[in-house]
Scaffold this motif. Structure first.
Motif, PDB file in Angstrom:
ATOM      1  N   PRO A 537       0.902  -1.227   0.016  1.00 47.59           N
ATOM      2  CA  PRO A 537      -0.209  -0.055  -0.119  1.00 47.59           C
ATOM      3  C   PRO A 537       0.769   1.398   0.160  1.00 47.59           C
ATOM      4  N   GLY A 538       0.549   2.404  -0.952  1.00 50.95           N
ATOM      5  CA  GLY A 538       1.178   3.371  -0.893  1.00 50.95           C
ATOM      6  C   GLY A 538       2.316   3.769  -1.811  1.00 50.95           C
ATOM      7  N   SER A 539       3.364   4.193  -1.958  1.00 50.83           N
ATOM      8  CA  SER A 539       4.078   4.378  -3.127  1.00 50.83           C
ATOM      9  C   SER A 539       5.136   3.171  -3.133  1.00 50.83           C
ATOM     10  N   ASN A 540       5.251   2.785  -4.562  1.00 51.56           N
ATOM     11  CA  ASN A 540       6.048   1.706  -4.872  1.00 51.56           C
ATOM     12  C   ASN A 540       7.283   2.283  -5.750  1.00 51.56           C
ATOM     13  N   HIS A 541       8.806   1.876  -5.504  1.00 47.29           N
ATOM     14  CA  HIS A 541       9.494   2.431  -6.610  1.00 47.29           C
ATOM     15  C   HIS A 541      10.123   1.130  -7.250  1.00 47.29           C
ATOM     16  N   ILE A 542       9.955   1.056  -8.158  1.00 52.59           N
ATOM     17  CA  ILE A 542      10.480  -0.426  -8.899  1.00 52.59           C
ATOM     18  C   ILE A 542      11.793   0.004  -9.991  1.00 52.59           C
ATOM     19  N   VAL A 543      12.713  -0.660  -9.902  1.00 56.70           N
ATOM     20  CA  VAL A 543      14.014  -0.494 -10.553  1.00 56.70           C
ATOM     21  C   VAL A 543      14.133  -1.946 -11.448  1.00 56.70           C
ATOM     22  N   ARG A 544      13.972  -1.755 -12.570  1.00 57.69           N
ATOM     23  CA  ARG A 544      14.159  -3.172 -13.362  1.00 57.69           C
ATOM     24  C   ARG A 544      15.287  -2.944 -14.443  1.00 57.69           C
ATOM     25  N   LYS A 545      16.474  -3.754 -14.085  1.00 54.76           N
ATOM     26  CA  LYS A 545      17.415  -3.618 -15.105  1.00 54.76           C
ATOM     27  C   LYS A 545      17.278  -4.389 -16.504  1.00 54.76           C
ATOM     28  N   SER A 546      17.865  -3.828 -17.467  1.00 55.95           N
ATOM     29  CA  SER A 546      17.828  -4.478 -18.693  1.00 55.95           C
ATOM     30  C   SER A 546      18.287  -5.756 -18.962  1.00 55.95           C
ATOM     31  N   SER A 547      19.225  -6.119 -17.973  1.00 60.34           N
ATOM     32  CA  SER A 547      19.848  -7.577 -17.953  1.00 60.34           C
ATOM     33  C   SER A 547      18.699  -8.705 -17.430  1.00 60.34           C
ATOM     34  N   GLU A 548      17.683  -8.014 -16.635  1.00 61.61           N
ATOM     35  CA  GLU A 548      16.844  -8.951 -16.125  1.00 61.61           C
ATOM     36  C   GLU A 548      15.596  -9.379 -17.119  1.00 61.61           C
ATOM     37  N   SER A 549      15.823  -8.864 -18.302  1.00 65.98           N
ATOM     38  CA  SER A 549      14.551  -9.208 -19.054  1.00 65.98           C
ATOM     39  C   SER A 549      14.119 -10.392 -19.363  1.00 65.98           C
ATOM     40  N   ALA A 550      12.903 -10.718 -19.268  1.00 70.11           N
ATOM     41  CA  ALA A 550      12.416 -12.089 -19.225  1.00 70.11           C
ATOM     42  C   ALA A 550      12.204 -12.521 -20.653  1.00 70.11           C
ATOM     43  N   VAL A 551      12.318 -11.696 -21.535  1.00 68.75           N
ATOM     44  CA  VAL A 551      12.058 -12.274 -23.035  1.00 68.75           C
ATOM     45  C   VAL A 551      13.460 -12.626 -23.686  1.00 68.75           C
ATOM     46  N   THR A 552      14.679 -12.319 -22.952  1.00 69.46           N
ATOM     47  CA  THR A 552      15.849 -12.362 -23.348  1.00 69.46           C
ATOM     48  C   THR A 552      16.609 -13.577 -22.662  1.00 69.46           C
ATOM     49  N   VAL A 553      17.964 -14.150 -23.619  1.00 70.97           N
ATOM     50  CA  VAL A 553      18.736 -14.914 -22.836  1.00 70.97           C
ATOM     51  C   VAL A 553      20.211 -14.632 -22.876  1.00 70.97           C
ATOM     52  N   PRO A 554      21.002 -14.967 -21.899  1.00 70.93           N
ATOM     53  CA  PRO A 554      22.480 -14.671 -22.166  1.00 70.93           C
ATOM     54  C   PRO A 554      22.895 -15.510 -23.322  1.00 70.93           C
ATOM     55  N   ASP A 555      24.319 -15.433 -23.757  1.00 68.95           N
ATOM     56  CA  ASP A 555      24.995 -15.953 -24.589  1.00 68.95           C
ATOM     57  C   ASP A 555      25.143 -17.345 -24.102  1.00 68.95           C
ATOM     58  N   VAL A 556      24.951 -18.380 -25.016  1.00 63.69           N
ATOM     59  CA  VAL A 556      25.133 -19.795 -24.967  1.00 63.69           C
ATOM     60  C   VAL A 556      26.510 -20.040 -24.459  1.00 63.69           C
ATOM     61  N   PRO A 557      27.099 -20.765 -23.362  1.00 61.83           N
ATOM     62  CA  PRO A 557      28.564 -20.786 -23.145  1.00 61.83           C
ATOM     63  C   PRO A 557      29.397 -21.858 -24.272  1.00 61.83           C
ATOM     64  N   SER A 558      30.225 -21.438 -24.472  1.00 61.53           N
ATOM     65  CA  SER A 558      31.158 -22.048 -25.617  1.00 61.53           C
ATOM     66  C   SER A 558      31.343 -23.429 -25.159  1.00 61.53           C
ATOM     67  N   PHE A 559      31.796 -24.255 -26.406  1.00 61.51           N
ATOM     68  CA  PHE A 559      32.376 -25.565 -25.913  1.00 61.51           C
ATOM     69  C   PHE A 559      33.545 -25.616 -25.040  1.00 61.51           C
ATOM     70  N   ASP A 560      34.284 -24.649 -25.011  1.00 65.19           N
ATOM     71  CA  ASP A 560      35.578 -24.571 -24.147  1.00 65.19           C
ATOM     72  C   ASP A 560      35.167 -24.339 -22.721  1.00 65.19           C
ATOM     73  N   THR A 561      33.979 -23.475 -22.609  1.00 66.19           N
ATOM     74  CA  THR A 561      33.556 -22.968 -21.176  1.00 66.19           C
ATOM     75  C   THR A 561      32.738 -24.165 -20.719  1.00 66.19           C
ATOM     76  N   LEU A 562      31.961 -24.987 -21.621  1.00 71.13           N
ATOM     77  CA  LEU A 562      31.347 -26.225 -20.858  1.00 71.13           C
ATOM     78  C   LEU A 562      32.216 -27.271 -20.694  1.00 71.13           C
ATOM     79  N   PHE A 563      33.224 -27.351 -21.297  1.00 67.79           N
ATOM     80  CA  PHE A 563      34.319 -28.628 -21.034  1.00 67.79           C
ATOM     81  C   PHE A 563      34.813 -28.275 -19.888  1.00 67.79           C
TER      82      PHE A 563
END
Ligand SMILES: [Cu+2]
Length: 678
Positions: A537-563
């Motif tokens: 109740p009352g005022s709410n301040h929301i900060v949402r970062k671009s990195s948190e977007s639900a429509v996006t994904v991070p880079d897939v890790p490379s083979f090297d990283t996975l190994f």
């Protein structure tokens, strides 16, 4: 999808922080499974380089104990019969999912894998058939099986551009890689986009040829395959609607990139007019020669054995008729009403078409047929025995600008339907007691290009004995600086309320500088984010970062990283791979369109809606994260994709007067910055 599964497991996860690498019932750890998948997909044209897996490939007998299969071995016996009868496609041959027999073979293997009851059976079959089946069929079947099998729930798939680099980079770079391998000299080669400055389409090639965008497209089609049936394991929720939405977003995003580069939005494709743009892919099959080229202004021709152009026009008019009537006629002749929020799902199934189309005999398979017909225009009669075109692979389709013309054409059919539904009323859109006081963006919205390097080691042949040399390519790609949305919301109710926050942006003007109307703009809106919050109740301040977007994904890790991470996890460390489990989504780098030097104007809008009414699953607000595109179980948001901007807006005052809706103008800049990493 995996995030969704996690939602249901929130309680378990809390008590079990290392959830990513627990052992399954048979005692196989997730780290071991990751290890197996890494090696199964590494160097697919050569021998398996893990001695354990190699031994399974040599000596496993898939039919020895049928009790390990949930279908009592029906699928494996079927595949083994074709293998023994030498009916399967040879190795070292191109593979296309749109080729009916090749698809059937890949699905026979998928059918085996999805019916394995334990990991050992799964991985033994994978190793066995990798050694005996066509490599392209194998890769496809394994990817889809890992995405959908509960046995592989926490496995992270390597980036397809490192598994089958031929489908992601150009012939010039591939040739350089072969030369480097021959002379055993390490090399790092620059990939450039196809075409020249003489071709205006080249200005937006960074979008259609982006390896992350290609990965997004192919991954979505693996998460929601058109051939999927409930009998495999689950019903993909709102699959047809998702088909519409993911391609609609590609369409509007591509137009925003075009505006950023002083190009008009894409015109739709017409079957009875010439295909304006030709395309020279500069891409080669690993086995099977060059991808065919198409000159400018080719008239459509019937494709032998696939379809006549006339048939496509007939199917199109039947679909348009159904939209005009407001109902579909199913196989049995019954009417299915589409004048409601679920109508888009039926239409998506019909247009793609998927196995869920209520009447494929009558409405055809517009999208899938169109991909083949367009892909074959270089050799419609099959006179030259050319391999399939770029449109016949989800990995390569977006490279050809005609992909976007084709999808604009289908998008306009979907629009006809959406525009036929009654507009939302003020009462429907109002969220009592909740108002957005202020909306702003922290930081300049700015994009830039950077170099991205990835390994081409799997592009060239090699053996265990001859040392691999480091061969890689670097390619320019779009990225943006981090930013955040600041949203001030007042909750005038005397209790906490659950809400959904929906963020969109659309270009303010067309390429002639003319402002879009609200109704034009809302149809062209790019979905930037969607998340759930509780408002005190009352005022709410929301900060949402671009990195948190639900429509996006991070880079897939490379083979090297996975190994490396897998080896560390086998030694007991945390794998650090959990966030990469689902690759279904737009690359976060592509969240913003490129913009330009002066700053391309966008309308940024936020709608805060009733989370109680929106939530399709329980406990949603306990975990604000969900993957927007992946929906293995129930899709968490009850509202149609694009809500509340998905329907016609004859009077924009309905929105502008709404306290729970806020509309501001922003600019996206690109100052020509290019960050070189090499
Ligand atoms: Cu697609």
């Amino acid at each position: 999808m995996k995030v969704l599964v996690l939602l249901a497991l929130v309680a378990i996860a809390a008590a079990w922080p290392n959830l990513g690498f627990q052992a399954d019932g048979a005692g196989v750890s997730d780290a071991q499974k990751q290890h197996d998948v890494n090696f199964l997909l590494h160097k697919i044209y050569g021998e398996i380089r893990d001695s354990n897996l190699k031994a399974k490939a040599d000596s496993f007998d898939p039919e020895a104990d049928l009790s390990h299969y949930s279908d009592d071995g029906a699928a494996v016996q079927k595949l083994m019969r074709d293998l023994k009868d030498h009916r399967l496609l040879e190795q070292k041959h191109w593979f296309s999912l749109f080729n009916p027999r090749q698809r059937q073979e890949a699905l026979m293997l998928f059918d085996v894998l999805i019916h394995c009851k334990d990991w050992n059976t799964f991985v033994s079959n994978a190793a066995y058939f990798r050694q005996r089946m066509n490599e392209g069929e194998f890769v496809y079947a394994l990817y889809v099986a890992v995405i959908h099998s509960p046995l592989a729930e926490h496995v992270v798939l390597p980036p397809l551009y490192e598994v089958t680099p031929h489908l992601f980079t150009n012939s010039e770079v591939i040739e350089a890689a072969y030369r480097a391998k021959q002379t055993q000299t390490p090399g790092k080669f620059q990939s450039s986009f196809t075409g020249t400055k003489k071709n205006p389409e080249q200005r937006v090639a960074y979008f259609g040829e982006d390896i992350g965008m290609n990965t997004h497209h192919v991954t979505w089609h693996m998460e929601f395959p058109f051939w999927w049936q409930d009998s495999y394991s689950h019903h993909p929720d709102r699959k047809g609607e998702n088909f519409f939405w993911v391609h609609h977003q590609l369409t509007v995003r591509f137009d925003a990139e075009r505006l950023s580069n002083y190009l008009d939005p894409v015109g739709e494709l017409h079957w009875d007019k010439p295909i304006v743009q030709g395309f020279a892919p500069h891409t080669t099959y690993k086995y099977g020669g060059q991808f065919p080229s198409r000159p400018d202004n080719v008239d459509f021709e019937d494709v032998d054995g696939v379809a006549r152009i006339r048939d496509l026009l007939i199917v199109e008019s039947r679909i348009r008729d159904a939209i005009a009537h407001g109902y579909i006629v199913d196989r049995a002749g019954n009417r299915i009403d589409i004048m409601n929020e679920r109508g888009i799902n039926v239409l998506g199934d019909i247009i793609e078409s998927s196995m869920y189309s209520p009447n494929v005999q009558y409405y055809g398979a517009l999208h899938n047929t169109a991909h083949i017909v367009l892909g074959r225009q270089a050799d419609p009669r099959g006179k030259y025995a050319l391999p399939p075109g770029v449109l016949e692979h989800f990995e390569t389709a977006t490279r050809d600008p005609s992909f976007f013309r084709l999808h604009k054409y289908m998008d306009n059919i979907f629009k006809e339907h959406k525009d036929s539904l009654p507009p939302y009323t003020k009462e429907q859109l109002t969220f009592n007691g909740v108002s957005i006081e202020n909306l702003s963006v922290d930081g300049e919205l700015e994009t830039f290009f950077e170099d991205f390097e990835y390994s081409l080691i799997n592009a060239v042949d090699g053996t265990k004995e001859i040392q691999d040399v480091e061969i890689s390519t670097y390619v320019p790609r779009l990225n943006h600086k981090d930013f955040a949305y600041n949203i001030e919301i007042t909750n005038n109710n005397d209790k906490e309320v659950l809400t959904t926050v929906r963020i969109f942006a659309w270009p303010h003007r067309d390429n002639n500088g003319i402002e879009y109307t609200f109704d034009e703009g809302r149809w062209n809106s790019i979905e930037l984010d969607k998340f759930w919050v509780k408002l005190s109740p009352g005022s709410n301040h929301i900060v949402r970062k671009s990195s948190e977007s639900a429509v996006t994904v991070p880079d897939v890790p490379s083979f090297d990283t996975l190994f490396k991470k897998t080896e560390a996890a086998l030694g007991g460390a945390d794998s650090g791979l959990t966030e990469f489990e689902s690759a279904t989504g737009i690359p976060n780098r592509f969240l913003l369109p490129k913009g330009n030097e002066q700053g391309l104007e966008f309308d940024l809008v936020v709608a805060v809606t009733d989370g109680e009414a929106d939530a399709a699953i329980d406990g949603l607000h306990e975990n604000t994260e969900f993957n927007h595109y992946g929906a293995h179980g129930k899709y968490p948001d009850n509202r149609p994709h694009g809500y509340p901007l998905d329907r016609k807006v004859p009077d924009n005052r309905v929105f502008e007067d709404l306290p729970n809706f806020k509309h501001i103008q922003v600019k996206v800049f690109n100052h020509g910055e290019h960050i070189h990493h090499h």
